[in-house]
Scaffold this active site. Structure first.
Site, short mmCIF file in Angstrom:
data_model
loop_
_atom_site.label_atom_id
_atom_site.label_comp_id
_atom_site.label_asym_id
_atom_site.label_seq_id
_atom_site.Cartn_x
_atom_site.Cartn_y
_atom_site.Cartn_z
N HIS A 26 0.81 -1.27 0.08
CA HIS A 26 -0.04 0.06 0.07
C HIS A 26 0.82 1.24 -0.04
O HIS A 26 1.22 1.66 0.99
CB HIS A 26 -0.88 -0.12 1.20
CG HIS A 26 -2.02 1.00 1.19
ND1 HIS A 26 -3.43 0.61 1.13
CD2 HIS A 26 -2.03 2.23 1.02
CE1 HIS A 26 -4.17 1.73 1.17
NE2 HIS A 26 -3.24 2.81 0.90
N HIS A 28 1.14 4.82 -2.42
CA HIS A 28 0.79 5.80 -3.52
C HIS A 28 1.95 6.49 -4.09
O HIS A 28 2.70 7.31 -3.56
CB HIS A 28 -0.36 6.68 -2.80
CG HIS A 28 -1.41 6.12 -2.50
ND1 HIS A 28 -2.91 6.05 -3.22
CD2 HIS A 28 -1.94 5.51 -1.27
CE1 HIS A 28 -3.60 5.60 -2.24
NE2 HIS A 28 -3.31 5.16 -1.35
N ASP A 30 1.65 9.06 -5.90
CA ASP A 30 1.74 10.62 -5.94
C ASP A 30 1.72 10.93 -4.59
O ASP A 30 1.80 12.30 -4.09
CB ASP A 30 0.21 11.16 -6.59
CG ASP A 30 -0.74 10.25 -5.96
OD1 ASP A 30 -0.83 9.30 -5.36
OD2 ASP A 30 -2.05 10.80 -6.01
N GLY A 187 -9.91 7.27 -2.30
CA GLY A 187 -10.26 8.78 -2.08
C GLY A 187 -11.20 8.66 -0.96
O GLY A 187 -11.41 7.88 0.04
N HIS A 214 -9.91 0.70 -0.52
CA HIS A 214 -9.99 1.53 0.66
C HIS A 214 -11.08 1.60 1.59
O HIS A 214 -12.00 1.75 1.14
CB HIS A 214 -9.55 2.92 0.29
CG HIS A 214 -8.18 3.41 0.03
ND1 HIS A 214 -7.58 2.76 -1.18
CD2 HIS A 214 -7.02 3.90 0.52
CE1 HIS A 214 -6.12 3.09 -1.25
NE2 HIS A 214 -6.13 3.93 -0.25
N GLU A 217 -11.07 3.13 7.04
CA GLU A 217 -10.26 4.30 7.37
C GLU A 217 -10.96 5.56 7.70
O GLU A 217 -10.84 5.90 9.23
CB GLU A 217 -9.25 4.63 5.95
CG GLU A 217 -8.03 5.72 6.42
CD GLU A 217 -7.48 6.38 5.17
OE1 GLU A 217 -6.46 6.71 5.19
OE2 GLU A 217 -7.95 6.00 4.08
N ASP A 314 1.60 3.94 3.13
CA ASP A 314 0.58 4.82 2.48
C ASP A 314 1.04 5.89 1.63
O ASP A 314 1.17 5.72 0.37
CB ASP A 314 -0.32 5.39 3.72
CG ASP A 314 -1.84 5.71 3.00
OD1 ASP A 314 -2.26 5.50 1.99
OD2 ASP A 314 -2.31 6.45 3.74
#
Length: 373
Positions: A26, A28, A30, A187, A214, A217, A314
């Site tokens: 996991h 990302h 970006d 998102g 996701h 969370e 993350d």
């Protein structure tokens, strides 16, 4: 920080965490840029930044992300995605991303990102996926030239609020032979359950394509249930709030009894991996129900109860972290040793979106590396 230091040791001094073989599930794209890269790419496109030098910019990301809110946390990505709108920008970010994973001892990494967020300068969905893959391939080659064996795969993400799930699912499947190993749904979680993208998940299932969602969370048990039922998720992105379905009772004789709800029992029995990200979970307030320090994180509870827990970063930029640092923090908080850290990596290997034979090879490489530690 995007490259790992050489001296992250277990609290007892036994074992250099950075040098251990690790699996990252996991992470990302970006959320893992180098601040200096952002500065340089922003200059080429005339983008104004919150800070003009790499050190100050890195601090801005960490401070802004430490908000206690997933919505506020996500606002920092407006800056990173802005410099990832060209072939050159995407290739560079992806190439450096692999280099930073390799420097942290990662031998297999799944890199998630949302192609739909990288179209403002005229590239198509297929073109951005191809650009990222070119960067990843170059990064893998760089690592191999430096003596580090690493494999990576793309997790193509659909943004849950954008209502393009089916289109992105089709994109992911279209590139399954060009580096894409799975689908992700991410998102703003609350209000956008996987049930709203049922067509996308039906398409993925019809094409035998794995998905992680996701869930658990920024929303609770209903979100996790939707991820499993509507999204057919094989892994839960974070999933930390599954602990809300676990009841702990203490009696007068100081005995403690733990009861799992139907949902948590299902996740445990089917060994559905939890992609836990300790530092990020603190920043976004995902563990607010239990406290605001790492020791309050239900990670250890889930681990001791036999859930398939995995450790993840993350977003390395926003959390100023690495996978080695996350492992070191958990070891300090809960007293974990090398055996525990190996179990986390084996859990991740077992949950990787790879053929079973390759997962077994990955597990063997992890065990061999830990034996040498």
């Amino acid at each position: 920080m995007t490259t790992a230091p050489d001296d992250l040791l277990l609290p007892n001094g036994r074992g250099n965490i950075t040098r251990l073989p690790k699996v990252s599930l996991h992470d990302h794209l970006d959320g893992g840029l180098r601040p200096q890269t952002i500065v340089e790419l922003a200059d080429t496109i005339g983008l104004d930044l919150p800070a003009s030098d790499a050190t100050s910019l890195g601090a801005w990301f960490a401070d802004s992300a430490d908000s206690g809110s997933l919505v506020d946390y996500l606002k920092t990505f407006d800056v990173t995605t802005a410099v990832m709108q060209t072939t050159e920008g995407l290739e560079r970010v992806a190439r450096e991303f692999v280099a930073d994973l390799a420097a942290d001892g990662v031998i297999y990494g799944e890199i998630r990102w949302a192609p739909e967020q990288h179209l403002t300068r005229g590239l198509s969905l297929d073109e951005v996926v191809e650009a990222v893959q070119q960067g990843l391939d170059a990064g893998v080659q760089d690592a191999q030239n430096g003596g580090h064996d690493i494999r990576v795969g793309q997790l193509v993400t659909a943004m849950r609020h954008a209502d393009r799930g089916l289109e992105i699912a089709e994109l992911a499947v279209r590139h399954r032979n060009n580096g894409v190993v799975g689908f992700d749904f991410a998102g703003a979680e609350a209000g956008f359950p996987p049930s709203k993208a049922r067509a996308a998940f039906d398409y993925l299932a019809a094409h035998y394509f794995p998905a992680t969602v996701h869930a658990g969370e920024a929303d609770g048990l209903a979100s996790i249930q939707s991820a499993l039922v509507d999204g057919r998720a094989l892994r839960l992105g974070h999933g930390v709030r599954l602990a809300e379905d676990i009841t702990i009772d203490s009696t007068d004789d100081e005995a403690t009894y733990v009861t799992l709800g139907v949902l948590s029992q299902w996740v445990k029995d089917r060994e559905i991996a939890l992609e836990l990200s300790p530092s990020s979970n603190l920043q976004t307030g995902a563990i607010a129900a239990w406290g605001d320090d790492l020791i309050d994180h239900p990670f250890d509870l889930l681990y001791q109860l036999g859930f398939r827990v995995t450790v993840n970063t993350d977003n390395r930029l926003m959390s100023r972290t690495t996978l080695s640092r996350e492992l070191a923090l958990l070891s300090e908080a809960f007293g974990y040793d090398l055996d525990d850290l190996e179990r986390f990596q084996l859990n991740a290997a077992a949950a990787a979106f790879l053929p079973v034979e390759e997962r077994q090879e990955l597990a063997e490489a992890i065990s061999a590396g830990f034996e040498e530690a």
